[in-house]
Scaffold this motif. Structure first.
Motif, mmCIF file in Angstrom:
data_model
loop_
_atom_site.group_PDB
_atom_site.id
_atom_site.type_symbol
_atom_site.label_atom_id
_atom_site.label_comp_id
_atom_site.label_asym_id
_atom_site.label_seq_id
_atom_site.Cartn_x
_atom_site.Cartn_y
_atom_site.Cartn_z
ATOM 1 N N GLU A 191 16.832 -28.739 11.746
ATOM 2 C CA GLU A 191 17.634 -29.660 12.534
ATOM 3 C C GLU A 191 18.696 -30.345 11.678
ATOM 4 O O GLU A 191 19.855 -30.480 12.081
ATOM 5 N N ASN A 192 18.294 -30.750 10.471
ATOM 6 C CA ASN A 192 19.271 -31.381 9.569
ATOM 7 C C ASN A 192 20.369 -30.410 9.172
ATOM 8 O O ASN A 192 21.548 -30.772 9.113
ATOM 9 N N GLU A 193 19.952 -29.146 8.884
ATOM 10 C CA GLU A 193 20.947 -28.144 8.514
ATOM 11 C C GLU A 193 21.899 -27.874 9.674
ATOM 12 O O GLU A 193 23.110 -27.730 9.487
ATOM 13 N N GLY A 194 21.328 -27.801 10.885
ATOM 14 C CA GLY A 194 22.167 -27.586 12.055
ATOM 15 C C GLY A 194 23.145 -28.731 12.278
ATOM 16 O O GLY A 194 24.321 -28.516 12.592
ATOM 17 N N ILE A 199 28.542 -30.829 11.967
ATOM 18 C CA ILE A 199 29.494 -31.826 11.481
ATOM 19 C C ILE A 199 30.601 -31.150 10.674
ATOM 20 O O ILE A 199 31.788 -31.461 10.821
ATOM 21 N N THR A 200 30.189 -30.170 9.809
ATOM 22 C CA THR A 200 31.183 -29.464 8.997
ATOM 23 C C THR A 200 32.182 -28.726 9.868
ATOM 24 O O THR A 200 33.398 -28.809 9.652
ATOM 25 N N ALA A 205 37.351 -28.173 12.443
ATOM 26 C CA ALA A 205 38.155 -27.989 13.650
ATOM 27 C C ALA A 205 39.142 -29.140 13.831
ATOM 28 O O ALA A 205 40.310 -28.940 14.203
ATOM 29 N N GLU A 206 38.664 -30.359 13.561
ATOM 30 C CA GLU A 206 39.557 -31.517 13.660
ATOM 31 C C GLU A 206 40.698 -31.413 12.652
ATOM 32 O O GLU A 206 41.861 -31.687 12.984
#
Length: 304
Positions: A191-194, A199-200, A205-206
């Motif tokens: 879950e943390n990796e996901g 976020i990355t 994308a931003e």
């Protein structure tokens, strides 16, 4: 001789009436098997041959290690390792009398005390599930003290502390618990990796969107500036051509000479900067006259 023997016997009897009680303990005195009184620490006197020391009782704190097993509501075996700290309730005569006479001996008292503690723990554990036990260490201790305080007071003792040092399960349960913990850790890591990957990618994308937006705005600005530059260039060219035409008209010269000169300059520029490209021109008189008419029309439109 007889007098000496008698005197010796008297001295022995007198000295036998002197009793020393060590600090941290008391002595229970009986007369013909019946409780009489309590001797405190220090030098005490008793009636020889009549008063007897029935038992010496320690009033210091005592500890005991316990190891026992209990079964949970879902039939899981739980192994407990505990340390019990207890002591005589106080030094009152009634309390000391209870301690001296409630049990046949110290072994019977300890057996009753240990069984009471174990029974209280087992009764509590039987109402809980295996997954809850590790989180209920303090609740188990409080439950035992509440259950045993009144009973121990009747025996002349009180439970000072109960420390549960270790709680373990059968090997099969320990393995399953380790697997559950490992799977939960893997799940949390995934879950943390996901979340980190999300976020990355979101940030990327931003950033890409911002870059595209900035690039588009820059291109828009550049196009606007290029358009304004071309417009200004054309305006200046038109003004120059109109001024040149006006001056030639005042000098009674044919304005088409300007157009011819511009046309030949353009041909020269193409030849010099064409980088080997071939330009085909119609060199006929009709084509030249048609080109001159088109240029003249453009010049007239600019002068207006």
């Amino acid at each position: 001789m007889v007098i000496g023997i008698i005197a010796g016997l008297v001295l022995i009897i007198l000295f036998s009436g002197m009793v020393t009680v060590n600090q941290g303990s008391v002595a229970v005195i009986t007369v013909f098997g019946k409780y009489k009184r309590v001797m405190r620490p220090g030098l005490n006197l008793r009636i020889p041959l009549i008063e007897k020391i029935y038992k010496r009782i320690s009033i210091q704190n005592r500890s005991m290690e316990l190891q026992f097993q209990a079964i949970t509501q879902d039939q899981a075996n739980v192994n407990f390792s505990a340390m019990m700290l207890y002591a005589v309730l106080n030094q009152d005569d009634n309390t000391i009398q209870n301690v001296a006479f409630k049990f046949l001996d110290e072994r019977n008292f300890l057996q009753a005390l240990v069984r009471s503690v174990e029974g209280s723990v087992r009764a509590f554990v039987a109402t809980k599930r295996q997954s809850e036990i590790l989180q209920l260490r303090m609740e188990i201790i409080h439950h035992v003290k509440e259950q045993l305080d009144n009973q121990l007071e009747e025996w002349g003792f009180h439970l000072l502390d109960l420390q549960i040092n270790d709680i373990t399960f059968d090997e099969a349960i320990m393995r399953s618990m380790a697997q559950v913990v490992a799977s939960n850790n893997l799940k949390a890591a995934a879950e943390n990796e996901g979340q980190a990957l999300l976020i990355t990618k979101t940030k990327a994308a931003e950033a890409e969107g911002n870059a595209i937006k900035i690039s588009a705005e820059a291109e828009k600005m550049a196009s606007q500036l290029r358009g304004e530059g071309v417009a200004l260039f054309r305006e200046e060219v038109a003004k120059g051509m109109a001024l040149a035409a006006k001056e030639m008209e005042q000098a009674n010269l044919d304005a088409s000479f300007i157009l011819f000169s511009m046309w030949t300059d353009a041909i020269k520029h193409f030849a010099e900067n064409g980088k080997g490209n071939t330009i085909f021109l119609d060199g006929s008189t009709d084509a030249l006259q048609r080109t001159m008419r088109q240029l003249q029309t453009t010049l007239d439109g600019s002068s207006k």
